[in-house]
Structure formats: structure tokens, C-alpha cells
Design a protein around this motif. Sequence first.
Motif, short mmCIF file in Angstrom:
data_model
loop_
_atom_site.label_atom_id
_atom_site.label_comp_id
_atom_site.label_asym_id
_atom_site.label_seq_id
_atom_site.Cartn_x
_atom_site.Cartn_y
_atom_site.Cartn_z
N ASN A 187 0.95 -1.56 -0.11
CA ASN A 187 -0.16 -0.58 0.04
C ASN A 187 0.61 0.88 0.05
O ASN A 187 0.25 2.50 -0.23
CB ASN A 187 -0.96 0.42 0.85
N THR A 188 2.23 1.05 0.61
CA THR A 188 2.85 2.38 1.01
C THR A 188 3.52 2.64 -1.29
O THR A 188 3.84 4.21 -1.24
CB THR A 188 4.11 2.30 0.97
N LEU A 189 2.87 2.44 -2.14
CA LEU A 189 2.67 2.06 -3.05
C LEU A 189 2.41 3.70 -4.03
O LEU A 189 2.85 4.27 -4.96
CB LEU A 189 2.62 1.35 -4.20
N GLU A 190 0.91 3.48 -2.72
CA GLU A 190 0.62 4.95 -3.08
C GLU A 190 1.50 5.63 -3.21
O GLU A 190 0.60 6.87 -3.57
CB GLU A 190 -0.57 5.28 -2.34
N LYS A 191 2.08 6.85 -2.44
CA LYS A 191 2.50 7.41 -1.97
C LYS A 191 3.19 8.08 -3.20
O LYS A 191 3.52 9.52 -3.58
CB LYS A 191 3.82 7.68 -1.25
N VAL A 192 3.83 7.09 -4.53
CA VAL A 192 4.71 7.11 -5.87
C VAL A 192 4.41 8.17 -6.38
O VAL A 192 2.91 7.36 -6.79
CB VAL A 192 4.71 5.86 -5.69
N SER A 193 4.87 8.64 -7.00
CA SER A 193 4.28 9.82 -8.52
C SER A 193 3.35 9.02 -9.44
O SER A 193 4.51 7.69 -9.64
CB SER A 193 5.26 10.81 -8.47
N TYR A 224 -2.67 -0.02 -5.96
CA TYR A 224 -1.73 1.48 -6.08
C TYR A 224 -1.67 1.54 -7.66
O TYR A 224 -0.57 3.11 -8.45
CB TYR A 224 -0.97 1.44 -5.13
N ALA A 225 -0.97 1.02 -8.35
CA ALA A 225 -0.03 0.94 -9.95
C ALA A 225 -1.38 0.72 -10.92
O ALA A 225 -1.26 2.18 -11.78
CB ALA A 225 0.41 -0.22 -9.86
N LEU A 226 -2.28 0.44 -10.67
CA LEU A 226 -3.48 -0.03 -12.18
C LEU A 226 -4.68 0.64 -11.13
O LEU A 226 -6.11 -0.82 -11.08
CB LEU A 226 -3.34 -1.20 -12.17
N PRO A 227 -5.10 1.57 -10.30
CA PRO A 227 -6.45 1.15 -10.52
C PRO A 227 -7.90 1.15 -10.65
O PRO A 227 -7.98 1.68 -11.80
CB PRO A 227 -6.98 3.00 -9.00
N ASN A 228 -9.20 1.03 -10.89
CA ASN A 228 -9.99 0.36 -10.81
C ASN A 228 -9.66 -0.49 -12.69
O ASN A 228 -10.39 -0.15 -13.82
CB ASN A 228 -10.49 1.66 -12.05
N THR A 229 -8.76 -1.45 -12.24
CA THR A 229 -8.42 -2.38 -13.36
C THR A 229 -8.82 -3.69 -12.58
O THR A 229 -8.06 -4.96 -13.15
CB THR A 229 -7.65 -2.59 -13.63
N GLU A 230 -9.67 -3.97 -12.07
CA GLU A 230 -10.14 -5.38 -11.06
C GLU A 230 -10.73 -6.11 -12.10
O GLU A 230 -10.33 -7.35 -12.13
CB GLU A 230 -11.17 -4.93 -10.19
#
Length: 425
Positions: A187-193, A224-230
Motif C-alpha cells: 500500500n505504500t506504493l500509493e505515495k509514489v508519483s 495502487y499501480a493500476l486502480p480500477n482494473t479489477e
Amino acid sequence: MNQIRLPKDVSFIIKELNKAGYEAYAVGGCVRDILLDREPKDWDITTCASPLEVKKLFRRTIDTGLQHGTVTVMLHRVGYEVTTYRIDGEYQDGRHPKEVVFTKSLTEDLKRRDFTINAMAYNEESGIVDQFNGIQDLEKKVIRCVGDARERFGEDALRMLRAVRFAAQLGFMIEEKTEEAIVYLANTLEKVSRERIQVELSKLLLSKHPEWIKKVYQIGLSPYALPNTEEFCKKEVQNKVVRMLNYLPADSILRWAGFLSFYTKASEGERVLKGLKFDNHTVEYVSKLIQYLPQQAEPEEKKIRYALYEMGKEIYSLYLILKKAELLAEKEEAEGEKKREFCLKEKQLEETEYLYHKIIERGDCISLKMLAVSGKDLMAEGIPAGKEIGGLLNQLLCRVLDEPTENEKEKLLIVLAEMRKRYFN
Ligand code: ATP
Ligand code: MG
């Protein structure tokens, strides 16, 4: 394995630095790639000299990132990044750490690097410097953090995605502790640009093993890397997409379109790409391909000309490549009667490809620009400027799409006169 042949210019830069009393080494990706018999994309050099000291030694340099210690030395029109030994502070959202401290120790510089296989240095005098067992990990084919994985991912969360991308590029596995740390810290990937994430995802999709995209989902990085791709999590979707990716050439637009082809709405793919801060060209092309992919490719010249008119030649040719990859992916999975069906479809697609090339070579008109009459010609016939012109041109274009030999000025003016006569009667 201890001797590497450095390119002349790299060797020259290292020797010039040495002559002036500084240590210097080729470092990182280039050493890794040479040891793997892969062609390095670029050669990076690390040195104890400060950026200003580097600048003094070479005629042509570019200040690439002075505060991070990087000067690009230009030789024979090629740029070589020469970076001062440094210790990184914590990374921020951007591409670089918030603060860096220069050091005189090569070991400290190698310690800040992400993975053991990326933390080796080389020069002719010292041979390979491998303080973290990078060579051993190359032999074992594993991606392993330098030092404590949780600590290293804590400094820069992007490294988690980099681990997957290097595994995909090299066909390696991620070492157990390294993978555990990713699952723990995903989940810390969220911080990355978004821009940094885009770069790594693209490298992954363009790699030899695009199927590693599945790993991004398995280890919890995808929200976090690819939101909305479930949607991609569905087994049958995943299987088809991954097969398709393997049939596509390593081209960014094609691989992204292949990956996002599970969407039926182009706007959903567009949202993902925009979220990753892709350039307008990529967003436009990939969305259009998502939109057109469900269209049938029928082996009929007239239909192909209409499709070429609608999509434009460039998108149409990409559409055919994508269509073929999709078909081969589906065929691979199918059995019995279904397989025979796909074989038939494959033949039809090949026929479509053939006809498409024929249409292009013959120079059939497929756009208003190629039409033998223009708005000006119509005005010369006494039609007033305005909406009517556009309508008439489109009608003439349809005529020519139906029958390409009609695309001659005299013929079209006769057709025009007939059209107007019919209209006024
Ligand atoms: P590529 O073939 O994609 O260029 P590379 O290994 O050269 O692979 P780069 O992203 O160009 O990768 O980085 C060059 C080197 O800098 C890496 O080999 C690694 O040593 C170091 N490095 C780059 N990014 C990071 C990071 N986020 N954290 C730690 N070290 C990094
Ligand atoms: Mg590189």
C-alpha cells in the motif's frame, strides 16, 4: 567472468577521471547486462569526483542533475551519465531522493542501490566490484534487495514495482524475503508519483515476459499501480490478455492496448492511462484501439475502405495487429469445433490483411484529402460556401469508397450534377 570489454568512450571517461586522481567505475544496469550477455541500454559511471570536478575534465557536458551529482559527458554525440558517489536520503514523490549526501566511499554508493544485481561496479583496474553477491544472484536468477528489503522499500516504494519489472525483463524470480516485504508494504506504493509508476509498468509490459503483469495483482500492488482494473483479476480475462500480450510486438501502444483490451468501453481505458499521466498521443491511440477492437475484420474491399476511412490508416494497421493477437490467443485456448472456427477466422483475417495492403498500394481514396474534388471545386460549380459543401463532399466520398475508380474529377463532377438535379427535382 572478471574482464569486461568497455566501450572506448566509457573507458576514456574512466581513465581521464583516474588521471586526475579520482576513482571511477561503470556501474549498475550496464554491468548487470554485460554479465548477462545483454546489450546495455546506456553506460552509467560512478565516481568520487564532485560534479564540478567532472565538468572541468571534459569539453562537452550537460548539467543533468547537479544537486543529485549527475553530469552528462558528451562524446561522439552519445551522453554518459557520470554521478558522484552518494548516499540517498528518503525519496519523495518525484524521481529523485529529497536530499543526497556525497561520499568518498564506493561501498556507500553501491549500498544505496535497489537490487544486488544492480549494485555492481567495474573498471579495468579493479575488475568487478561485487560486495552484495550480485553475481551469485545473477546465476540464481533472483531479484534480491541490497540489505533489508523492508527497509529498502521503506525508503522508496517504487522499488517494489521495479522488482517485478526486472523479473519480467530478465526472466528472474523475486527472492522470498524481497517478495514478502512487497506484500507487506504494497500500500505504500500509493505515495509514489504516477509518472514513475508509468515508466516501470511500461517497461514491464514491453519486456520479454509481459505475463509478469499478473504478479502486480498477486502481490497486492495493483490497487495502487493500476486502480480500477479489477476486471483483470478474473482468471479467464487474465489468461486471454496475457496470451495476447505474448503475440504482440514490443510496442508501447500495442502492448497497452492489448493489456487494456478487457475493457469494452474506451473511456475506461482512457481513465487508466490518464491516471498514469500518459501523453495525449498514447491516450488517443490506445482508447481508439480499445473502441475498435470488437469490430469484425471482414475480408471485403469495400468494408475495409470504410474502416480505413473511419479509423485512419495508422490506427487501422494497429487494429489488424491487435486483432490477430487476440485471435491467436483465443485459438490457443480453444479445442475441437471451436478451434476449427478460429482457424477459419484466422484465414479470413489474413485475407483482410492482404486486401488492406492491396488497397493501400493501389492508392484507393480513403479520406476526404484523397478525394479528387475539393470544397473549392464545388464552389467553382456554384455551390455556396457553407454546410452544404461538407455534406456533398461526404456523399462523393461514399461513392468513391464504394467504387474507387470513380475518383476522377470529371467523373465526380458529373455525379455531383446528378445529385443536385435529383435534389432540386
Ligand atoms: P534499464 O535497463 O531499465 O535502464 P537500469 O538498471 O539501468 O535498467 P535505471 O532505472 O536506469 O535501471 O537505474 C540505473 C541504476 O541506478 C540501477 O541499476 C540502480 O543501481 C540504480 N537505481 C535506479 N533507480 C533506483 C531506485 N529507485 N532505488 C535504488 N537504486 C536505483
Ligand atoms: Mg539505465
